[in-house]
Design an enzyme around this catalytic site. Structure first.
Site, mmCIF file in Angstrom:
data_model
loop_
_atom_site.group_PDB
_atom_site.id
_atom_site.type_symbol
_atom_site.label_atom_id
_atom_site.label_comp_id
_atom_site.label_asym_id
_atom_site.label_seq_id
_atom_site.Cartn_x
_atom_site.Cartn_y
_atom_site.Cartn_z
ATOM 1 N N LYS A 116 7.304 -11.263 2.500
ATOM 2 C CA LYS A 116 7.333 -10.216 3.527
ATOM 3 C C LYS A 116 7.058 -10.816 4.907
ATOM 4 C CE LYS A 116 5.439 -6.557 0.537
ATOM 5 N NZ LYS A 116 6.508 -5.680 0.116
ATOM 6 N N GLU A 200 -0.521 -5.005 9.359
ATOM 7 C CA GLU A 200 0.243 -4.230 10.338
ATOM 8 C C GLU A 200 -0.424 -2.902 10.605
ATOM 9 O OE1 GLU A 200 3.988 -4.609 8.309
ATOM 10 O OE2 GLU A 200 3.773 -2.675 7.335
ATOM 11 N N ARG A 292 19.111 -6.828 -3.642
ATOM 12 C CA ARG A 292 19.665 -6.455 -4.954
ATOM 13 C C ARG A 292 20.101 -4.996 -4.892
ATOM 14 N NH1 ARG A 292 15.486 -3.081 -6.229
ATOM 15 N NH2 ARG A 292 13.466 -3.723 -5.453
HETATM 16 P P1 ADP Z 1 6.286 -2.826 -1.867
HETATM 17 O O1 ADP Z 1 7.163 -4.029 -1.678
HETATM 18 O O2 ADP Z 1 5.033 -3.124 -2.603
HETATM 19 O O3 ADP Z 1 7.032 -1.631 -2.374
HETATM 20 P P2 ADP Z 1 6.527 -1.976 0.897
HETATM 21 O O4 ADP Z 1 6.232 -2.897 2.013
HETATM 22 O O5 ADP Z 1 7.964 -1.716 0.575
HETATM 23 O O6 ADP Z 1 5.753 -2.468 -0.402
HETATM 24 O O7 ADP Z 1 5.817 -0.588 1.168
HETATM 25 C C1 ADP Z 1 5.756 0.414 0.176
HETATM 26 C C2 ADP Z 1 5.284 1.717 0.793
HETATM 27 O O8 ADP Z 1 4.008 1.552 1.413
HETATM 28 C C3 ADP Z 1 6.161 2.277 1.887
HETATM 29 O O9 ADP Z 1 7.246 3.001 1.381
HETATM 30 C C4 ADP Z 1 5.190 3.155 2.626
HETATM 31 O O10 ADP Z 1 4.971 4.362 1.944
HETATM 32 C C5 ADP Z 1 3.900 2.365 2.576
HETATM 33 N N1 ADP Z 1 3.732 1.521 3.777
HETATM 34 C C6 ADP Z 1 4.110 0.232 3.933
HETATM 35 N N2 ADP Z 1 3.813 -0.222 5.170
HETATM 36 C C7 ADP Z 1 3.214 0.794 5.825
HETATM 37 C C8 ADP Z 1 2.648 0.963 7.137
HETATM 38 N N3 ADP Z 1 2.626 -0.028 8.037
HETATM 39 N N4 ADP Z 1 2.119 2.158 7.456
HETATM 40 C C9 ADP Z 1 2.114 3.168 6.566
HETATM 41 N N5 ADP Z 1 2.615 3.073 5.319
HETATM 42 C C10 ADP Z 1 3.158 1.910 4.941
#
Ligand code: ADP
Length: 671
Positions: A116, A200, A292
């Site tokens: 990430k 973040e 993917r």
């Molecule tokens: P993973 O790869 O574990 O699925 P993600 O980075 O895709 O993690 O984030 C999954 C979920 O976490 C997002 O869909 C959102 O709901 C929440 N999320 C991620 N980053 C943030 C953020 N900066 N602020 C609020 N919610 C977040």
């Protein structure tokens, strides 16, 4: 185009890929573990090869073995589905070396998006907006803390290698930072073997909006609009839709362009998804790119009328994409609900067991079911507990929601606990209808979405009683039929008995409650004495096994599934469990007792949930085990108490290990 492809996956996605391959006349090769010998994907494929024991790391994750099968079966390409080897750059590379096409992006693109932190670096440089934060290499706690103070709170700490919502911590205030950081690092190390984190700004009410992108090896790249995946539990999606409600053409254009820029930045080829968080003020930020096909790709297919697996195959075979951006238009609205074997009332913990009864709504232009299971299959500890994806389509969002509610009500599963009623509550919520959705929807509406378990209604009891009486009548009818004296009074089905009043008591246990329904035999039916009063009922069984009942003049159709003394009454989209107290039918309970208290696979005891000697109800969690990164609950097979736990928390146990001694409660005589 390829003559033969191998699908390095299982379940619904393997079946999904096979469906398109068949339509294109491509021969399909499946692989399977011991647990999947009788699985649907094996039956659907033209050829199937056994690759190992149930655990994924000994079967579906064995890239070498799968490649060998590909060579042996003459496959020209491998479709990895999602999960397993789909984002494994090493596997993609090994495929290339073997001369087999990996149906996915180039390994460099997988690598670039694998972390990430690194992905954010690349995207930032390409001008894709990022959530303000720190995603650099410096992992010194004091430095990270200073960065956190600079970014401000609330703040989110994420495992760089994370996925599936794991390894994330929200920090609300500065003083909580140190503890949250060490917690996140611990979790990241345990889950992904890598404790690198990024931080973040935590958006408090964002929407998860993702853009489907596609690119070919001729240098064309385009997007197929957005999906809103904000309805999440434990940061994992459960309902996804396309298009996103309230999306403006201008914002769609902007987000689409950013996603295409992201794909171009890494020379992407194939299907990919760029995930964004959309803030309340309309700003959007890059979150990550999944290299993917996504679980939720069907909603995009439903609104565009395109088959994304076909696109994947064509692009992997070196063809250009079948059409260009201006030819792709949105038609109508689609929603996907993921039907999981899990218990919403217990923090959505997976529920394993045999699918004793499975009936899905019928498929048509409005309803699509992507499933990889059949009635009788086991939902096991080894794999993701998703049973099926229910996808609905209609001309507008509110019609699609209506279709979703209807189809969810028709989804019948007995044997494992599922989230269908919960999903139905989400779909029925006025805020969902109004499009007031963001990633904390489920948390915010918790009280409305998790209703208290209600006692069996008179209607439920009447259906159960009628089912038992109809069965009794059937049996008596059959006895008479095979008897030498069919007119004997002993075969009568109307309750006539010498020296007996013509009624019959049915004893049920509903949770903790004992309920007796008195059945009075009447001509053509029965009068039932129910908690709410008396009711004349009659009915019959349909050819499909449903019960067509007339309850005091109201005609209803229900389904009753029986297993031993347990009756599951499926009616109006809900299911209710009753246990029949009938000493003459005892004996079935033992099977459950013996089967459930042993470790279903090698794993670790992560929590002990009950106390020794304290009475627990059937279904109460006793031990939580972790296996294959998934938690599994061992629950009380009947009312009783734990006499002894054989392993402490943290112990690693072998498959089949007896985890505890359970003393079943002696059945009390009922009033
Ligand atoms: P993973 O790869 O574990 O699925 P993600 O980075 O895709 O993690 O984030 C999954 C979920 O976490 C997002 O869909 C959102 O709901 C929440 N999320 C991620 N980053 C943030 C953020 N900066 N602020 C609020 N919610 C977040």
């Amino acid at each position: 185009m390829f003559d033969t492809i191998l699908i390095a996956n299982r379940g619904e996605i393997a079946c999904r890929v096979i469906r398109t391959a068949k339509r294109l006349g491509i021969r399909t090769v499946a692989v399977y573990s011991d647990a999947d010998a009788g699985a649907l994907h094996v039956a659907l494929a033209d050829e199937a090869y056994h690759i190992g024991p149930p655990a994924a790391r000994e079967s579906y994750l064995l890239g070498d073995v799968i490649l060998e099968v590909a060579v042996r079966s003459g496959a020209g390409a491998i479709h990895p589905g999602y999960g397993f080897l789909s984002e494994n750059a090493g596997f993609a590379e090994a495929c290339a070396k073997t001369g087999i096409v990996f149906i996915g992006p180039p390994c460099a693109a997988i690598r670039a998006m694998g972390s990430k932190s690194a992905a954010k670096e690349i995207m930032g440089a390409a001008g894709v907006p990022l959530v303000p934060g720190y995603h650099g290499q410096n992992q010194d706690p004091a430095f990270l803390r200073a960065e956190a103070d600079r970014i401000g709170y609330p703040l989110l700490i994420k495992a760089s290698a994370g996925g599936g919502g794991k390894g994330m911590r929200v920090v609300w205030n500065g003083p909580d930072f140190d503890e949250a950081l060490s917690g996140a690092k611990r979790e990241a190390m345990a889950g992904f073997g890598d404790d690198h984190v990024l931080m973040e700004k935590y958006l408090t009410r964002p929407r998860h909006i993702e853009i489907q992108v596609f690119a070919d090896s001729q240098g064309n790249a385009l997007h197929l609009f957005e999906r809103d995946c904000s309805i999440q539990r434990r940061h994992q999606k459960v309902i996804e839709e396309a298009p996103a409600s309230g999306m403006t053409a201008a914002l769609r254009e902007q987000m689409g362009a950013a996603a295409v820029a992201a794909a171009r930045a890494i020379n992407y080829v194939g299907a990919g998804t760029v995930e964004f968080l959309l803030d309340e003020d309309g700003s959007f930020y890059f979150m990550e790119m999944n290299t993917r096909l996504q679980v939720e790709h069907p909603v995009t297919e439903m609104i565009t009328g395109l088959d994304l697996v076909e696109w994947q195959l064509r692009v992997a075979a070196g063809e250009p994409m079948p059409c260009s951006q201006e030819h792709i238009v949105i038609g109508g609205h689609a929603i996907e609900a993921r039907i999981y074997a899990e218990d919403p009332a217990r923090e959505f913990l997976p529920s394993i067991g045999k699918l004793r009864h499975l009936r899905t709504p019928s498929e048509n232009a409005h309803v699509r079911i992507d499933s990889g299971v059949l009635q009788g299959d086991e939902v096991s500890i080894h794999y993701d507990p998703m049973i099926a994806k229910l996808v609905v389509w209609d001309s507008d969002r509110s019609s699609a929601i209506r279709r979703l509610r209807q189809a969810l009500a028709e989804f019948q599963v007995v044997g494992v606990t599922t989230n269908t009623v919960f999903l139905g509550s989400v779909a029925a919520h006025p805020a969902f209808a109004a499009g007031e959705i963001d990633t904390s929807f489920i948390e915010r509406h918790r009280s409305a979405l998790f209703p208290e378990a209600a006692p069996a209604s008179d209607r439920t009891l009447a259906l159960a009683a009628l089912d038992l009486m109809l069965e009794q009548a059937d049996e008596a009818g059959q006895r008479a039929h095979s008897s030498s004296d069919p007119y004997s009074p002993w075969h009568r089905t109307n309750g006539w008995r010498l020296n007996f009043d013509n009624h019959h008591d049915l004893h049920f246990i509903d949770g903790e409650q004992a309920i007796t329904v008195v059945v009075h035999y009447r001509s053509g039916g029965y009068i039932l004495d129910l908690p709410g009063g008396s009711l004349f009922v009659r009915g019959e069984r349909s050819a499909g096994g449903d019960i067509l009942a007339d309850l005091g003049g109201m005609r209803v159709k229900g389904t009753i599934v029986r297993h031993g003394n347990t009756l599951t009454i499926l009616d109006q989209g809900k299911s209710h469990l009753l246990t029949r107290h009938d000493p003459s039918a005892a004996g079935d309970e033992d099977e459950a007792v013996a089967g459930r208290l042993t470790a279903p696979m090698p794993g670790k005891v992560v929590a002990i949930m009950a106390e020794i000697g304290v009475r627990v109800e059937r279904g109460t969690p006793l031990i939580i085990m972790e296996a294959m990164k998934m938690e599994h609950t061992i629950s009380a097979p009947c009312d009783g108490s734990v006499a002894e736990f054989h392993y402490p928390v943290g112990a690693v146990v072998n498959e089949g290990a007896e985890l505890l001694d359970f003393t079943a409660e002696v059945e009390q005589p009922l009033p």
